[in-house]
Scaffold this motif. Structure first.
Motif, short mmCIF file in Angstrom:
data_model
loop_
_atom_site.label_atom_id
_atom_site.label_comp_id
_atom_site.label_asym_id
_atom_site.label_seq_id
_atom_site.Cartn_x
_atom_site.Cartn_y
_atom_site.Cartn_z
N VAL A 120 -3.63 68.45 10.64
CA VAL A 120 -4.49 68.26 11.82
C VAL A 120 -5.77 69.06 11.67
CG1 VAL A 120 -4.66 68.73 14.30
CG2 VAL A 120 -2.58 67.71 13.37
N GLU A 121 -5.66 70.30 11.21
CA GLU A 121 -6.83 71.15 11.05
C GLU A 121 -7.77 70.60 9.98
OE1 GLU A 121 -9.78 73.97 10.88
OE2 GLU A 121 -8.42 73.36 12.49
N ALA A 122 -7.22 70.06 8.90
CA ALA A 122 -8.07 69.52 7.83
C ALA A 122 -8.87 68.32 8.32
CB ALA A 122 -7.21 69.12 6.63
N VAL A 123 -8.22 67.42 9.05
CA VAL A 123 -8.92 66.25 9.57
C VAL A 123 -10.01 66.67 10.57
CG1 VAL A 123 -8.60 64.21 11.03
CG2 VAL A 123 -7.05 64.64 9.13
N ARG A 124 -9.69 67.64 11.40
CA ARG A 124 -10.70 68.14 12.36
C ARG A 124 -11.86 68.80 11.63
NH1 ARG A 124 -12.92 72.21 13.93
NH2 ARG A 124 -11.71 73.48 12.48
N ARG A 125 -11.54 69.64 10.66
CA ARG A 125 -12.56 70.39 9.93
C ARG A 125 -13.51 69.48 9.16
NH1 ARG A 125 -9.10 73.16 7.17
NH2 ARG A 125 -9.11 71.91 5.26
N ASN A 126 -12.95 68.42 8.58
CA ASN A 126 -13.74 67.56 7.70
C ASN A 126 -14.33 66.33 8.38
OD1 ASN A 126 -13.21 69.08 5.25
ND2 ASN A 126 -11.11 68.35 5.40
N GLY A 127 -13.91 66.06 9.61
CA GLY A 127 -14.43 64.90 10.30
C GLY A 127 -13.96 63.58 9.73
N THR A 128 -12.81 63.59 9.05
CA THR A 128 -12.28 62.35 8.49
C THR A 128 -11.40 61.65 9.52
OG1 THR A 128 -10.56 63.75 7.49
CG2 THR A 128 -12.34 62.98 6.05
N ALA A 129 -11.27 60.34 9.36
CA ALA A 129 -10.41 59.55 10.24
C ALA A 129 -8.99 59.55 9.71
CB ALA A 129 -10.93 58.12 10.34
N SER A 130 -8.03 59.36 10.62
CA SER A 130 -6.62 59.33 10.22
C SER A 130 -5.87 58.38 11.13
CB SER A 130 -6.00 60.73 10.28
OG SER A 130 -5.98 61.20 11.62
N VAL A 131 -4.84 57.75 10.58
CA VAL A 131 -3.92 56.92 11.34
C VAL A 131 -2.53 57.11 10.73
CG1 VAL A 131 -3.18 54.54 11.84
CG2 VAL A 131 -5.58 55.17 12.08
N GLU A 132 -1.52 57.22 11.60
CA GLU A 132 -0.13 57.23 11.15
C GLU A 132 0.45 55.84 11.38
OE1 GLU A 132 4.10 59.57 11.99
OE2 GLU A 132 2.58 59.43 13.57
N PHE A 133 1.00 55.23 10.32
CA PHE A 133 1.57 53.90 10.46
C PHE A 133 2.99 54.00 11.01
CE2 PHE A 133 3.76 50.14 8.44
CZ PHE A 133 3.25 49.22 9.35
N LEU A 134 3.14 53.55 12.25
CA LEU A 134 4.43 53.46 12.92
C LEU A 134 4.68 51.98 13.15
CD1 LEU A 134 3.61 56.35 15.32
CD2 LEU A 134 5.60 56.39 13.79
N THR A 135 5.57 51.38 12.36
CA THR A 135 5.68 49.93 12.25
C THR A 135 5.71 49.23 13.60
OG1 THR A 135 6.95 50.26 10.21
CG2 THR A 135 6.98 48.07 11.17
N TYR A 136 6.53 49.71 14.52
CA TYR A 136 6.70 49.02 15.80
C TYR A 136 5.42 48.98 16.61
CZ TYR A 136 11.73 48.71 15.11
OH TYR A 136 12.97 48.40 14.63
#
Length: 323
Positions: A120-136
């Motif tokens: 979480v801190e890395a994504v916040r620090r770097n301004g990168t986008a993220s998504v977790e694939f939860l099939t349902y």
């Protein structure tokens, strides 16, 4: 750490690679990327170079392996999808984010809370986008049902309880996940648990407390106490006897009783929607609702369950009548 942590593009990422070479990596991640009309599938990275090359040959793409290979790949792509054991993927996702690369992760995002927090801190620090694939949560039948139940709760009052059973049968002949070491070690709690929680948390909100007990093999029964007072239960396993697996859920409250519907699409079709969500988040700078922060909160619940199971006083004995 990069000298410039800003993602290399403020537009939607187009060049993707897959970290991982197993069945799920090929049939879901790679298949969706190869068929996607708006992205370029660059290839696979794997810890085993031979496996990476074999997977790449199947799709006619490039392969990378090892530390140098990973560095080279991250310099060439805009985004990576991770199809690796969860105790491995979190740190690799941090490395990708530190290189300015957007990340599309599998569930769970990690197997301990500290690793999830680092992500979480890395994504916040770097301004990168993220998504977790939860099939349902990427299947129209399910998202429509969730929207309908959310509307019912707004009209009649919040949901009060639910029973959720997620049971896999990886010991059945030919199951592609039978040899998955992390699934054998972590069991249904960490593999089927995120699926159940994705529905539970969508309808009941955050979990404040848990209790749990073990059943046969890897089976775990979990009681969840939610903020606001609702209570739900989970029954989780990966080793249900042949013919007894399946996912079932019933929710009840002032809006009635409702059963989770089946979905009919493929995992690859759902993954393509996750790719679209990642691209939108990267282009707009608006975090997706299913980003790594959401994944971190699910890990917190799973970690609390595991901690409860490890307590010597984790259950209270029932007084059995004598005679």
């Amino acid at each position: 750490m990069p000298t410039d942590p800003t993602p290399r593009s403020a537009t939607a990422p187009t060049r993707f690679a897959v970290l991982g070479t197993g069945h799920w990596a090929r049939t879901t991640h790679a298949r969706a990327l190869a068929d996607h009309p708006d992205v370029e599938f660059a290839g696979f990275w794997g810890r085993d170079g031979e496996h990476a090359a074999t997977a790449a040959a199947e799709f006619g793409v490039d392969s990378w392996s090892g530390e140098e290979g990973l560095s080279d790949l991250l310099a060439r792509v805009d985004a990576v999808s991770l199809a690796l054991p969860p105790d491995v993927q979190a740190d690799l996702a941090v490395r990708a984010s530190d290189a300015g690369v957007h990340v599309l992760l599998d569930k769970p995002v990690a197997t301990d809370l500290a690793a999830a927090d680092r992500l979480v801190e890395a994504v916040r620090r770097n301004g990168t986008a993220s998504v977790e694939f939860l099939t349902y949560l990427f299947m129209p039948e399910i998202t429509t049902w969730l929207a309908e139940l959310t509307e019912l709760a707004e009209r009649h009052g919040p949901w009060e309880g639910g029973v959720f059973r997620w049971a896999g049968s990886i010991d059945t002949p030919g199951n592609p996940y039978a040899g998955s070491r992390w699934r054998r070690e972590r069991g249904g709690l960490w593999d089927t648990g995120p699926h159940a929680l994705s529905i539970v948390r969508s309808l009941f909100g955050e979990v404040e407390a848990v209790a749990a007990a073990r059943g046969p093999r890897d089976a775990v029964g979990v009681a969840l106490q939610h903020r606001g007072g609702a209570g739900t239960t989970l029954s989780l396993t990966l080793t249900a006897p042949e013919g007894t697996g399946g996912s079932f859920a019933t929710v009840w409250g002032p809006g009635g009783r409702h059963d989770l519907p089946r979905f009919h699409g493929t995992a690859a079709e759902g993954f393509a929607r996750a790719v679209d969500r990642l691209r939108t988040a990267a282009a707009t700078g608006v975090p997706d609702a299913l980003d790594v922060r959401n994944g971190r909160d699910a890990v917190a619940v799973l970690a609390a369950v595991e901690a409860h199971l490890q307590r010597p006083d984790g259950t209270t004995a029932v007084v059995v009548a004598q005679g």
